[in-house]
Design an enzyme around this catalytic site. Structure first.
Site, PDB file in Angstrom:
ATOM      1  N   LYS A   1      -2.089  -1.529  -3.876  1.00 47.10           N
ATOM      2  CA  LYS A   1      -2.958  -0.356  -3.846  1.00 47.10           C
ATOM      3  C   LYS A   1      -2.144   0.921  -3.886  1.00 47.10           C
ATOM      4  CE  LYS A   1      -6.090   1.762  -0.638  1.00 47.10           C
ATOM      5  NZ  LYS A   1      -6.605   1.745   0.691  1.00 47.10           N
TER       6      LYS A   1
ATOM      7  N   LYS B   1       0.858  -1.186   0.000  1.00 44.57           N
ATOM      8  CA  LYS B   1       0.000   0.000   0.000  1.00 44.57           C
ATOM      9  C   LYS B   1       0.894   1.237   0.000  1.00 44.57           C
ATOM     10  CE  LYS B   1      -3.650   2.415   2.443  1.00 44.57           C
ATOM     11  NZ  LYS B   1      -4.675   2.362   3.480  1.00 44.57           N
TER      12      LYS B   1
ATOM     13  N   ARG C   1     -10.844  10.029   1.579  1.00 48.87           N
ATOM     14  CA  ARG C   1     -10.768  10.714   2.873  1.00 48.87           C
ATOM     15  C   ARG C   1     -11.867  11.766   2.980  1.00 48.87           C
ATOM     16  NH1 ARG C   1      -4.144  11.060   2.788  1.00 48.87           N
ATOM     17  NH2 ARG C   1      -3.800   8.797   2.807  1.00 48.87           N
TER      18      ARG C   1
ATOM     19  N   TYR D   1     -14.735   1.046  -7.434  1.00 46.92           N
ATOM     20  CA  TYR D   1     -15.994   1.795  -7.309  1.00 46.92           C
ATOM     21  C   TYR D   1     -16.818   1.694  -8.584  1.00 46.92           C
ATOM     22  CZ  TYR D   1     -13.431   3.437  -3.293  1.00 46.92           C
ATOM     23  OH  TYR D   1     -12.715   3.464  -2.128  1.00 46.92           O
TER      24      TYR D   1
ATOM     25  N   SER E   1     -10.087   5.570  -4.914  1.00 48.14           N
ATOM     26  CA  SER E   1     -11.018   6.680  -5.145  1.00 48.14           C
ATOM     27  C   SER E   1     -10.494   7.694  -6.155  1.00 48.14           C
ATOM     28  CB  SER E   1     -11.320   7.363  -3.815  1.00 48.14           C
ATOM     29  OG  SER E   1     -10.121   7.788  -3.182  1.00 48.14           O
TER      30      SER E   1
HETATM   31  C1  PBG Z   1      -7.657   3.416   5.440  1.00 50.18           C
HETATM   32  C2  PBG Z   1      -7.836   3.272   3.980  1.00 50.18           C
HETATM   33  C3  PBG Z   1      -7.641   4.228   2.985  1.00 50.18           C
HETATM   34  C4  PBG Z   1      -8.099   3.677   1.792  1.00 50.18           C
HETATM   35  C5  PBG Z   1      -8.519   2.383   2.094  1.00 50.18           C
HETATM   36  N1  PBG Z   1      -8.342   2.135   3.441  1.00 50.18           N
HETATM   37  C6  PBG Z   1      -7.151   5.620   3.089  1.00 50.18           C
HETATM   38  C7  PBG Z   1      -5.788   5.881   3.553  1.00 50.18           C
HETATM   39  O1  PBG Z   1      -4.969   4.989   3.753  1.00 50.18           O
HETATM   40  O2  PBG Z   1      -5.520   7.057   3.783  1.00 50.18           O
HETATM   41  C8  PBG Z   1      -8.141   4.360   0.465  1.00 50.18           C
HETATM   42  C9  PBG Z   1      -9.179   3.863  -0.499  1.00 50.18           C
HETATM   43  C10 PBG Z   1      -9.437   4.758  -1.652  1.00 50.18           C
HETATM   44  O3  PBG Z   1      -8.825   5.819  -1.845  1.00 50.18           O
HETATM   45  O4  PBG Z   1     -10.336   4.397  -2.435  1.00 50.18           O
HETATM   46  N2  PBG Z   1      -6.531   2.907   5.997  1.00 50.18           N
END
Ligand code: PBG
Length: 330
Positions: free
Chosen positions: A249, A196, A206, A314, A275
């Site tokens: 991711k 990630k 967010r 999505y 997102s």
């Molecule tokens: C939380 C989390 C996030 C996403 C999935 N789980 C945000 C982050 O790490 O700040 C992002 C998903 C997306 O942007 O669609 N830990």
């Protein structure tokens, strides 16, 4: 001309192209992220995610009905916690009657055969908007893992099929596995967000959950986008620690990472089209600069071609509708 190779023969008709197409994508391989909010939430739309709505607790069944009609059978749950429930210990994450736990129970009561995956990280519950516990402006690893273990057990008790730790703390997969096993949840799986990256593409998410970090960024735990090698290290570690699936991711800007991870592990590889990737396509399409459906298809197939077995997106419902309407993309 005398040509030995006329590569275009395999592209002459739609039927031939379909016959030899290497990649397919079925709705069964999609994970649908759901943003669950309390019934008191006034606004469901998310300005930076056009067309994607937050779902009120009381609206869960209606959403599941739609997903079921499209044969989308796997959901990944996120919740928006009220500000007054946020603190620096993540205690609301453990509340057996918290929004997450209630949502899991509701989905399982609606249809036991829906696979319920849950995000495991503290950011929706953190007064600092960070994925872990904060001490002296640092996100502290080991005390965070301790909460994540209990959070995972709490999700399993509510009926989750897979917990999906997205926090990027070290060692969390092994501790979560141990905690689940000790409580008898031997069949609750772990989908580890292994690679990630610290990414600007999470911005719209967010907004959706009001979970932006209050100070600093997430670069001390999420990965540096200049790196590839450590994606393999992270994935192998998570598999060693007991992950049933690993995730990369974001997806679109990280196709090389999906490819590398896929070649190095022997568990299913998921990719999360996040997102910001969704927002990019929606925005360009709104302006008339890209064809929406074509851009969606191309982005999803690229992720599959790179090696993803499973895609969280999505676009799941929009993809499924087109998939069933046309015989040519599967
Ligand atoms: C939380 C989390 C996030 C996403 C999935 N789980 C945000 C982050 O790490 O700040 C992002 C998903 C997306 O942007 O669609 N830990």
């Amino acid at each position: 001309m005398e040509l030995t190779h006329r590569h275009r023969r395999l592209r002459t008709t739609q039927t031939v192209r379909d016959l030899v197409a290497e990649t397919s994508l079925s709705p069964r391989q999609l994970i649908v992220p759901l943003f669950i909010v309390e019934d008191t939430e006034k606004e469901l739309s998310i300005p930076s995610m056009p067309g994607y709505l937050r779902i009120r607790f009381s609206g869960i069944e209606k959403e599941l009905q739609e997903l079921t009609e499209l044969k989308l059978k796997t959901v990944l749950l996120f919740v928006k916690a009220a500000d007054e429930l946020k603190d620096n210990t993540g205690k609301e994450a453990l509340n057996p009657d918290g929004l997450m736990q209630r949502a899991i129970r509701k989905i399982k009561a609606f249809d036991q055969s829906i696979t319920v995956m849950t995000d495991v990280a503290l950011d929706p519950y953190s007064s600092y908007g960070h994925d872990g516990i904060v001490a002296n402006q640092q996100i502290v690893n080991d005390p965070t893992v301790d909460v994540l273990m209990r959070m995972s057990v709490s999700h399993a008790e509510a009926g989750a099929d897979f917990v999906a730790p997205s926090d990027m703390m070290d060692g969390r997969v092994s501790y979560i596995r141990k905690a689940l096993d000790e409580k008898g949840f031997i069949n609750t799986g772990i989908l580890a967000y292994s690679a990630k990256y610290a990414s600007c593409y999470y911005g719209p998410f967010r907004d959706a959950l009001d979970s932006a970090p209050g100070f600093g960024d997430k670069k001390t735990y999420q990965m540096d986008f200049r790196n590839s090698e450590e994606s393999v290290k992270e994935a192998l570690t998570d598999v060693d620690e007991g992950a049933d699936m690993v995730m990369v991711k974001p997806a679109g800007a990280y196709l090389d990472i999906i490819h590398r991870v896929k070649q190095n592990v022997h568990v299913p590889v998921a990719a999360y089209q996040v997102s910001g990737e969704y927002a990019q396509i929606k925005a360009a399409a709104e302006k008339g600069w890209l064809n929406h459906d074509a851009a969606m298809m191309e982005s999803l197939f690229a992720i599959r071609r790179a090696g993803a077995d499973v895609i969280a997106t999505y676009f799941a419902k929009e993809y499924a509708r087109i998939y069933y309407a046309s015989g040519t993309i599967s």
